[in-house]
Design a protein around this motif. Structure first.
Motif, short mmCIF file in Angstrom:
data_model
loop_
_atom_site.label_atom_id
_atom_site.label_comp_id
_atom_site.label_asym_id
_atom_site.label_seq_id
_atom_site.Cartn_x
_atom_site.Cartn_y
_atom_site.Cartn_z
N ASP A 336 -5.97 4.51 4.14
CA ASP A 336 -5.79 3.07 4.37
C ASP A 336 -4.82 2.82 5.52
OD1 ASP A 336 -7.49 2.69 2.28
OD2 ASP A 336 -5.94 2.11 0.83
N PHE A 337 -3.73 3.59 5.53
CA PHE A 337 -2.72 3.47 6.58
C PHE A 337 -3.39 3.73 7.94
CE2 PHE A 337 0.69 4.66 9.35
CZ PHE A 337 1.87 4.15 8.83
N TYR A 338 -4.14 4.85 7.98
CA TYR A 338 -4.80 5.22 9.23
C TYR A 338 -5.74 4.12 9.70
CZ TYR A 338 -8.17 7.06 12.45
OH TYR A 338 -8.99 7.19 13.54
N GLU A 339 -6.52 3.58 8.78
CA GLU A 339 -7.50 2.57 9.20
C GLU A 339 -6.82 1.30 9.74
OE1 GLU A 339 -11.59 2.58 7.89
OE2 GLU A 339 -10.81 3.04 5.89
N THR A 340 -5.66 0.97 9.18
CA THR A 340 -4.92 -0.18 9.69
C THR A 340 -4.47 0.08 11.13
OG1 THR A 340 -4.13 -0.61 7.46
CG2 THR A 340 -2.96 -1.71 9.24
N VAL A 341 -4.02 1.33 11.38
CA VAL A 341 -3.56 1.67 12.74
C VAL A 341 -4.75 1.73 13.70
CG1 VAL A 341 -2.40 3.40 14.17
CG2 VAL A 341 -1.62 2.99 11.82
N ALA A 342 -5.85 2.30 13.24
CA ALA A 342 -6.97 2.59 14.14
C ALA A 342 -7.81 1.36 14.48
CB ALA A 342 -7.88 3.65 13.51
N ARG A 343 -7.80 0.37 13.59
CA ARG A 343 -8.69 -0.78 13.76
C ARG A 343 -8.47 -1.47 15.11
NH1 ARG A 343 -7.94 -3.13 8.81
NH2 ARG A 343 -9.21 -1.45 7.98
N GLY A 344 -9.50 -1.48 15.93
CA GLY A 344 -9.43 -2.14 17.23
C GLY A 344 -8.65 -1.37 18.27
N ARG A 345 -8.31 -0.10 17.95
CA ARG A 345 -7.51 0.69 18.92
C ARG A 345 -8.21 2.02 19.17
NH1 ARG A 345 -3.31 -1.28 15.31
NH2 ARG A 345 -2.30 -3.04 16.31
N TRP A 353 -1.35 10.33 16.09
CA TRP A 353 -0.02 9.80 15.74
C TRP A 353 0.24 9.90 14.24
CZ3 TRP A 353 4.31 8.15 18.26
CH2 TRP A 353 4.24 8.17 19.66
N VAL A 354 -0.77 9.61 13.44
CA VAL A 354 -0.57 9.65 11.98
C VAL A 354 -0.37 11.09 11.52
CG1 VAL A 354 -1.65 9.24 9.73
CG2 VAL A 354 -1.80 7.48 11.52
N ILE A 355 -1.27 11.98 11.95
CA ILE A 355 -1.21 13.37 11.49
C ILE A 355 -0.02 14.10 12.11
CG2 ILE A 355 -2.40 15.60 11.53
CD1 ILE A 355 -5.04 14.00 11.41
N GLY A 356 0.27 13.79 13.37
CA GLY A 356 1.35 14.50 14.06
C GLY A 356 2.71 13.86 13.79
N ASP A 357 2.97 12.74 14.48
CA ASP A 357 4.32 12.16 14.48
C ASP A 357 4.72 11.58 13.12
OD1 ASP A 357 2.84 11.68 17.25
OD2 ASP A 357 4.96 12.14 17.63
N ALA A 377 1.29 -1.44 10.56
CA ALA A 377 1.19 -2.48 11.60
C ALA A 377 2.13 -2.16 12.76
CB ALA A 377 1.53 -3.85 11.00
N ALA A 378 3.33 -1.63 12.44
CA ALA A 378 4.30 -1.32 13.48
C ALA A 378 3.82 -0.17 14.36
CB ALA A 378 5.64 -0.97 12.85
N LEU A 379 3.21 0.85 13.72
CA LEU A 379 2.67 1.95 14.51
C LEU A 379 1.53 1.45 15.40
CD1 LEU A 379 2.59 4.90 15.30
CD2 LEU A 379 1.24 5.40 13.24
N GLY A 380 0.74 0.53 14.89
CA GLY A 380 -0.32 -0.08 15.68
C GLY A 380 0.24 -0.80 16.90
N GLU A 381 1.34 -1.50 16.67
CA GLU A 381 1.98 -2.24 17.76
C GLU A 381 2.47 -1.27 18.85
OE1 GLU A 381 5.87 -5.01 18.22
OE2 GLU A 381 5.01 -4.95 16.19
N LEU A 382 2.98 -0.12 18.41
CA LEU A 382 3.44 0.90 19.36
C LEU A 382 2.27 1.39 20.22
CD1 LEU A 382 5.80 2.77 20.32
CD2 LEU A 382 5.03 4.40 18.59
N LEU A 383 1.13 1.60 19.58
CA LEU A 383 -0.06 2.04 20.33
C LEU A 383 -0.48 0.96 21.33
CD1 LEU A 383 -0.11 4.38 18.30
CD2 LEU A 383 -2.55 4.02 18.02
#
Lengths: 483, 95
Positions: A336-345, A353-357, A377-383
Motif C-alpha cells: 500500500d505504501f509503495y502504491e501511494t508513492v508510485a501513483r502518477g510517478r 526508494w522504498v526497497i533501498g532507502d 505522501a512525503a516520499l512521493g513529494e521528494l520524488l
C-alpha cells in the motif's frame, strides 16, 4: 540445484511436510464467549466451557467458521459444505476436558495449494492437504515452582486452523519459503495475525530422508517450532540425524521430537510415546457443520487482492522485476505504501526508494512500515522535487536522511537549508573555471589523453557547489570548457 | 471381535486407569460383552441410508463473535484441587 544431505555412502534427499497451527483472528473463542486477546491476566479469559466444567456445551463462533472458509478460498482449496467435529483424546494438564475438539475425517477445507518463490527466481506449487478447525490448549508454566506446574487457560478454546501440507517440500529453503508465503497469505486475509513470537503461528515439521527415486521412508515429527529460522535449522539437524541412523545400519522409528535451539539438535519427547493413539470419535455435543454454498461464494467475492495477484499486477502495471514485486507484496502495508508513492510517478524509481532507502532507514531506526519515519505522501513529494528539477538525485539522498531525522516535509527541508539545484549556467561555468585552475596538473594529463579524468572534474565541480549543481548542466558546461 | 488382555491394559493406560491383573480379566469380559452387544447392530441393513448425526433434525447453532464471558477467575479456581496465585497448580509435568 536440488538440496541433498551428503552421507558417507552418498547423497540423501530430504522430504518435508509442515503442519501449521494458525490462531484465528476473532474476538471470542471457537466454542465460547470468552475473549482471545493476547497478554491478559492469567485465567481471566476463561468460560466454564473452556475450563470443561460439567454440563457445559460448546456453541460454535460463526466468524471462526468464516475465517476458515476465507483461508481455504485464499489457498485455492476445496471448501467442504459439510464437515464434522471430533474429539481427540489425550491427557495433559492444560487440556481440561481430556480431549481437544478438532476435525478428523471431515475437515472444513480440503485440498489446495501455495506457490512459493525461491532465491534463484524459480517458483514451485506446494500442495495443501487440508485445513481444519480445532481448539487451542491452555498454557503450562513449568519454571515457577520446584514441584508444581502452573496452568493458565486463557488460550484454551481459542480457534486454531491446522493447515497441513503435502510432503512436497525438499529443502530447508523451500520449507522456509512455504511458511513465509503462508504467513503472508494469512495476513492479507486477516484470518491470522502471523505473530510467531506470540505463538499465533506455530509449525510441526515432518521430516524423512531417502535415496533419490526411493519411496518415502519413516518420518519423524518435530513439534512446535516457532520461527522460520528454527524450522529451517530443525530440518537440517533432523535430516542429518536420520542419515546417520540409516548409514549406521539402524532404523528411524516414527516418533515425536523437539528442536533444542541451544544445542542445534532434535531430541525425542518421552511424554508423546503414546500420543499417536488419540481415539478420535465424533463429538456428540456438536451437529455437523453445514455451510450454504451461496454464503461461501459471497465470502469469496469479498476476498482482498492476494499476494500472487498483487505481484503479477505490480510486474504488469508498474513494470517492476519479479524480485522487487515479491519484496513489495510480502506485507500488505508495504504494498500500500509503495502504491501511494508510485501513483502518477516513475514507478521503478519509487520501488528503488522504498526497497533501498526506506528499508535501510527501517533497519537504522528500528522502525517498520507501520510506524514509518517517512510517510508515503512525503516520499512521493521528494520524488516530485527530483522530477521537476528542484533537487538532483544526490541531494535527494541528503533530504531523505533529514526527513528521517526530523520528520519535516521535503519541500521545507530544501527551502530552509538552501538545497535547490543550481541551474544557473553562469555559476556553473565559474565553478568549473575555479576547479580547472586549482587542478592544472590534472588538466594537463587530461589534455594529453587521459579521458577518464572527465569524471573527476565533474565530481570536483559538483562538490565545490555543495552538491547542488545540476549534473547534466555540469556535464555540458565541462564539455564546452574542455572542448 | 474379542479384546486380548494386552489391549485391555493399553486401553487402561490411555485412560490413565491403573488396572490390577484380576481387573484386566474382569474388565476384558465386560468390554467384550459390550462389543458383542454393539455387533448385533451390524445385522441391520443400512444400504442407502444417510448417516444420522442426531435424533433432532436441526442445524448446528452458531454464536456471534462477541465476548460475553470472562473475568471470573475466582469462580473457576474455587473448585480446583490446588491453586497458586492466579493459576491452577498441578504436580510438575516434566518434559
Amino acid at each position: 540445484m536440488s538440496y541433498v544431505v551428503e552421507g558417507s555412502s552418498g547423497p540423501w534427499e530430504v522430504v518435508i511436510g509442515l503442519e501449521v497451527h494458525a490462531q484465528v483472528v476473532s474476538r471470542a473463542k471457537l466454542f465460547s464467549g470468552a475473549a482471545t486477546a493476547f497478554g491478559a491476566e492469567p485465567n481471566t479469559q476463561v468460560s466454564f466451557v473452556d475450563a470443561a466444567f460439567p454440563g457445559m456445551l460448546p456453541v460454535i463462533n460463526g466468524v471462526c467458521v468464516a475465517q476458515a472458509v476465507r483461508t481455504g478460498l485464499g489457498l485455492d482449496a476445496q471448501i467442504n459444505l459439510v464437515s464434522r467435529f471430533d474429539r481427540k483424546n489425550y491427557f495433559y494438564a492444560d487440556l481440561p476436558a481430556g480431549y481437544q475438539i478438532s476435525q478428523y475425517q471431515h475437515p472444513i477445507v480440503g485440498a489446495g495449494s501455495v506457490e512459493i518463490e525461491l532465491a534463484d527466481g524459480s517458483t514451485r506449487r506446494i500442495g495443501v492437504t487440508r485445513l481444519h478447525l480445532e481448539q487451542d490448549a491452555g498454557k503450562s508454566l513449568h519454571d515457577q515452582h520446584p514441584g508444581k506446574s502452573y496452568i493458565d487457560l486463557n488460550r484454551a478454546g481459542v480457534a486454531l486452523m491446522e493447515i497441513v501440507s503435502e510432503p512436497d517440500l525438499r529443502s530447508p529453503e523451500e520449507a522456509g519459503a512455504y511458511l513465509r508465503k503462508l504467513r503472508t497469505i494469512l495476513r492479507y486475509l486477516g484470518t491470522c495475525d502471523g505473530n510467531m513470537e506470540e505463538g499465533s503461528l506455530r509449525a510441526d515439521v515432518n521430516v524423512s530422508v531417502r535415496r533419490h527415486g526411493e519411496p518415502f521412508r519413516t518420518r519423524c515429527e518435530v513439534k512446535n517450532v516457532n520461527s522460520v529460522r528454527y524450522v529451517m535449522q530443525a530440518i537440517e539437524a533432523e535430516a542429518k540425524r536420520q542419515v546417520a541412523v540409516w548409514e549406521d545400519g539402524g532404523t528411524v522409528g516414527q516418533e515425536t521430537r523437539l528442536y533444542d535451539v541451544a544445542r542445534g539438535a532434535t531430541r525425542a519427547m518421552r511424554s508423546k510415546e503414546d500420543a499417536h493413539d488419540y481415539r478420535y470419535f465424533p463429538d456428540p455435543d456438536l451437529l455437523p457443520l453445514v455451510l450454504d454454498a451461496a454464503w461461501v461464494a459471497e465470502l469469496g467475492r469479498h476476498l482482498p487482492e492476494l499476494p500472487d495477484a498483487k505481484r503479477a499486477r505490480f510486474m504488469r502495471d508498474y513494470g517492476l522485476p519479479a524480485y522487487d514485486s515479491a519484496v513489495l507484496v510480502a506485507e500488505q502495508a508495504t504494498a500500500d505504501f509503495y502504491e501511494t508513492v508510485a501513483r502518477g510517478r516513475d514507478a521503478r524509481l519509487a520501488a528503488n526508494w522504498v526497497i533501498g532507502d526506506l528499508f535501510a532507514a527501517f533497519n537504522r531506526t528500528g522502525r517498520g512500515i507501520e510506524d514509518s519515519p517517512v510517510a508515503a505522501a512525503a516520499l512521493g513529494e521528494l520524488l516530485d522535487l527530483m522530477a521537476d528539477g528542484t533537487i538532483n538525485g544526490r541531494i535527494a539522498k541528503d533530504v531523505f536522511e533529514l526527513m528521517v531525522e526530523t520528520g519535516e516535509a521535503p519541500g521545507a527541508i530544501v527551502e530552509s537549508r538552501g538545497l535547490r539545484q543550481v541551474t544557473d549556467t553562469g555559476a556553473i561555468d565559474a565553478a568549473i573555471a575555479a576547479v580547472l585552475t586549482a587542478n592544472a596538473d590534472k588538466l594537463a594529463e587530461y589534455r594529453s589523453g587521459k579521458d577518464k579524468l572527465f569524471g573527476f572534474f565533474v565530481g570536483q565541480t559538483i562538490k565545490s557547489m555543495a552538491g547542488k549543481a545540476n549534473p547534466a548542466l555540469v556535464n555540458e558546461a565541462l564539455k564546452r570548457a574542455l572542448g | 471381535m474379542s479384546l486380548d488382555p494386552a489391549t485391555v491394559r493399553r486401553i487402561g493406560k490411555l485412560a490413565r486407569i491403573r488396572l490390577a491383573e484380576p481387573e484386566v480379566v474382569a474388565l476384558g469380559a465386560e468390554l467384550n460383552g459390550i462389543l458383542g452387544w454393539i455387533e448385533q447392530l451390524n445385522e441391520v441393513d443400512i444400504d442407502g441410508i444417510e448417516p444420522l448425526a442426531g435424533a433432532a433434525q436441526m442445524a448446528l447453532r452458531w454464536r456471534d463473535d462477541v465476548v460475553t464471558e470472562g473475568g471470573m477467575r475466582d469462580a473457576l479456581l474455587a473448585n480446583a484441587p490446588d491453586r497458586e496465585g492466579d493459576f491452577f497448580a498441578v504436580p510438575k509435568v516434566v518434559e
